[in-house]
Design a protein around this motif. Structure first.
Motif, PDB file in Angstrom:
ATOM      1  N   GLY A 140       4.361 -32.812  45.594  1.00  0.00           N
ATOM      2  CA  GLY A 140       4.248 -32.268  44.236  1.00  0.00           C
ATOM      3  C   GLY A 140       3.067 -31.328  44.106  1.00  0.00           C
ATOM      4  N   VAL A 141       1.977 -31.627  44.813  1.00  0.00           N
ATOM      5  CA  VAL A 141       0.797 -30.752  44.813  1.00  0.00           C
ATOM      6  C   VAL A 141       1.118 -29.462  45.554  1.00  0.00           C
ATOM      7  N   MET A 142       1.873 -29.566  46.650  1.00  0.00           N
ATOM      8  CA  MET A 142       2.295 -28.362  47.391  1.00  0.00           C
ATOM      9  C   MET A 142       3.141 -27.435  46.506  1.00  0.00           C
ATOM     10  N   ALA A 143       3.962 -28.026  45.636  1.00  0.00           N
ATOM     11  CA  ALA A 143       4.769 -27.203  44.726  1.00  0.00           C
ATOM     12  C   ALA A 143       3.866 -26.407  43.784  1.00  0.00           C
ATOM     13  N   LEU A 144       2.780 -27.016  43.324  1.00  0.00           N
ATOM     14  CA  LEU A 144       1.819 -26.305  42.461  1.00  0.00           C
ATOM     15  C   LEU A 144       1.135 -25.171  43.239  1.00  0.00           C
TER      16      LEU A 144
ATOM     17  N   LYS B  73      13.376 -21.221  48.436  1.00  0.00           N
ATOM     18  CA  LYS B  73      14.000 -22.062  47.404  1.00  0.00           C
ATOM     19  C   LYS B  73      14.704 -23.272  48.035  1.00  0.00           C
ATOM     20  N   HIS B  74      15.328 -23.067  49.189  1.00  0.00           N
ATOM     21  CA  HIS B  74      15.965 -24.193  49.894  1.00  0.00           C
ATOM     22  C   HIS B  74      14.916 -25.259  50.233  1.00  0.00           C
TER      23      HIS B  74
ATOM     24  N   TRP C  79       6.087 -20.752  36.104  1.00  0.00           N
ATOM     25  CA  TRP C  79       6.248 -21.585  37.306  1.00  0.00           C
ATOM     26  C   TRP C  79       6.441 -23.050  36.944  1.00  0.00           C
ATOM     27  N   ILE C  80       5.642 -23.564  36.020  1.00  0.00           N
ATOM     28  CA  ILE C  80       5.753 -24.988  35.650  1.00  0.00           C
ATOM     29  C   ILE C  80       7.164 -25.271  35.135  1.00  0.00           C
ATOM     30  N   ARG C  81       7.695 -24.352  34.339  1.00  0.00           N
ATOM     31  CA  ARG C  81       9.062 -24.545  33.823  1.00  0.00           C
ATOM     32  C   ARG C  81      10.078 -24.521  34.953  1.00  0.00           C
ATOM     33  N   GLN C  82       9.931 -23.566  35.882  1.00  0.00           N
ATOM     34  CA  GLN C  82      10.858 -23.490  37.033  1.00  0.00           C
ATOM     35  C   GLN C  82      10.762 -24.756  37.884  1.00  0.00           C
ATOM     36  N   MET C  83       9.542 -25.202  38.097  1.00  0.00           N
ATOM     37  CA  MET C  83       9.278 -26.352  38.968  1.00  0.00           C
ATOM     38  C   MET C  83       9.883 -27.638  38.411  1.00  0.00           C
ATOM     39  N   THR C  84       9.906 -27.750  37.085  1.00  0.00           N
ATOM     40  CA  THR C  84      10.401 -28.983  36.458  1.00  0.00           C
ATOM     41  C   THR C  84      11.846 -28.859  35.966  1.00  0.00           C
TER      42      THR C  84
ATOM     43  N   TYR D 282      11.536 -28.468  41.841  1.00  0.00           N
ATOM     44  CA  TYR D 282      10.847 -28.043  43.063  1.00  0.00           C
ATOM     45  C   TYR D 282       9.876 -29.154  43.464  1.00  0.00           C
ATOM     46  N   LEU D 283      10.339 -30.077  44.307  1.00  0.00           N
ATOM     47  CA  LEU D 283       9.535 -31.190  44.818  1.00  0.00           C
ATOM     48  C   LEU D 283       9.037 -32.133  43.713  1.00  0.00           C
TER      49      LEU D 283
END
Length: 333
Positions: free
Chosen positions: A58-62, A102-103, A253-258, A275-276
């Motif tokens: 999750g930290v890597m996604a940030l 993205k994959h 990014w936060i919106r895309q990630m969640t 995203y993770l």
């Protein structure tokens, strides 16, 4: 346990647990931007870091988001192989050329073999390259979810290639220090015994991140953080990438990630996946970065709360989301 506990009862309940809560080291909750609850158990203090296992992902996604925000990564549709021009693709391997960032972030990248080649990767002198050897396969890209801790190692390599700096320095400068998380150092080169100890040791760790012989951090596990650090990262996600009045990661990014891209099966509690990061309930604004041993960053937009929980090694600890909602939130909401 049905009646709500007060803080003293709750503290005792965790302290005396012989079951699912028996390995909890720290719980830290931030509500409305303020510390709402903090406690430590099993000889840990608020300041003692723990290996948070897959919460590292999750930290890597940030960090990937910060690299995108800063223009180091142009698009998530970029092909992974483009970041590694010096990598020798294995003979007969074709799928690897089509795998995108993205994959990787949605865990839909294809890999060879039924299981992850831990021994091969973790005894190699370059874990990113060893993980690239595992990427691809004859089936092509099926869009299927395949949880691969070693695959995320490639993300650390991509961040380093794209930014031209070591992932740990990038993380310290752009994420940890701005959040008041202590500067992290590399764990350093290791033996098989040391790797085993890193997972199993029930004592506090340092502000460190496990690393390979190239001084590249382990991207799927091995970051050591406190419950407070996890809650701060959750608070960052809760406030769309803002912390202390500063935009650390873009709200885009936060919106895309969640955003959920996949619905997972029973093995993953039928949660959705961004995203993770996980979305435990389809119709609620609750998000989580989840690791083994019950390590978690829990974010609840409905009650403006972020919770971090750390735990030492204990197999088969089941999801902490329910525990947080039934036991922790009533203490603070």
């Amino acid at each position: 346990m049905e009646a709500e506990m007060n803080k003293e009862e709750f503290f005792r309940f965790v302290a005396e647990s012989t079951g699912n809560e028996s390995n909890i080291c720290q719980i830290y909750a931030i509500k409305d931007g303020r510390t709402a609850y903090e406690a430590s158990w099993r000889g840990f203090t608020t300041e003692d870091p723990v290996n948070v296992n897959s919460v590292t992902k999750g930290v890597m996604a940030l960090l990937a988001g910060i690299a995108v925000d800063k223009g180091f990564i142009k698009s998530l549709d970029e092909k992974i192989i483009g970041f590694f021009p010096d990598y020798q693709v294995k003979k007969g391997e074709k799928t690897i050329y089509d795998v995108t960032l993205k994959h990787l972030l949605t865990m839909t990248a294809p890999y060879k073999g039924k299981s992850e080649p831990w021994k091969k990767v973790c005894t190699s002198d370059d874990w990113t390259k060893a993980a690239l050897d595992f990427l691809g396969g004859r089936k092509g890209i099926t869009g299927e979810f395949r949880y691969a801790t070693l695959g995320i190692q490639i993300l650390a390599g991509i961040i380093e290639r794209a930014t031209g700096e070591k992932c740990i320095n990038f993380a310290n400068r752009n994420l940890f220090l701005p959040l008041g998380i202590p500067e992290h150092t590399l764990h350093g080169d290791s033996s098989k015994e040391d790797q085993f100890d890193f997972f199993m040791n029930k004592g506090p760790r340092k502000n460190e991140w496990y690393s390979d012989p190239q001084d590249t951090v382990t991207a799927g596990w091995g970051l050591c953080l406190t419950g407070r650090d996890l809650a701060k990262l959750g608070d960052l996600v809760l406030h769309e990438g803002q912390y202390g009045g500063k935009q650390i990661v873009s709200d885009t990014w936060i919106r895309q990630m969640t955003t959920p891209y996949l619905k997972l099966g029973q093995m993953f509690g039928n949660m959705e996946y961004g995203y993770l990061w996980y979305k435990p309930y389809e119709n609620r604004s609750v998000y989580a970065a989840i690791g083994d041993c019950g390590n978690i960053i829990y974010v609840n937009k409905e009650c403006n709360t972020a919770v971090g929980i750390t735990g030492t090694f204990k197999p088969r600890i089941f999801d902490r989301v329910e525990f947080i909602e039934k036991q922790v939130l009533p203490l603070i909401v």
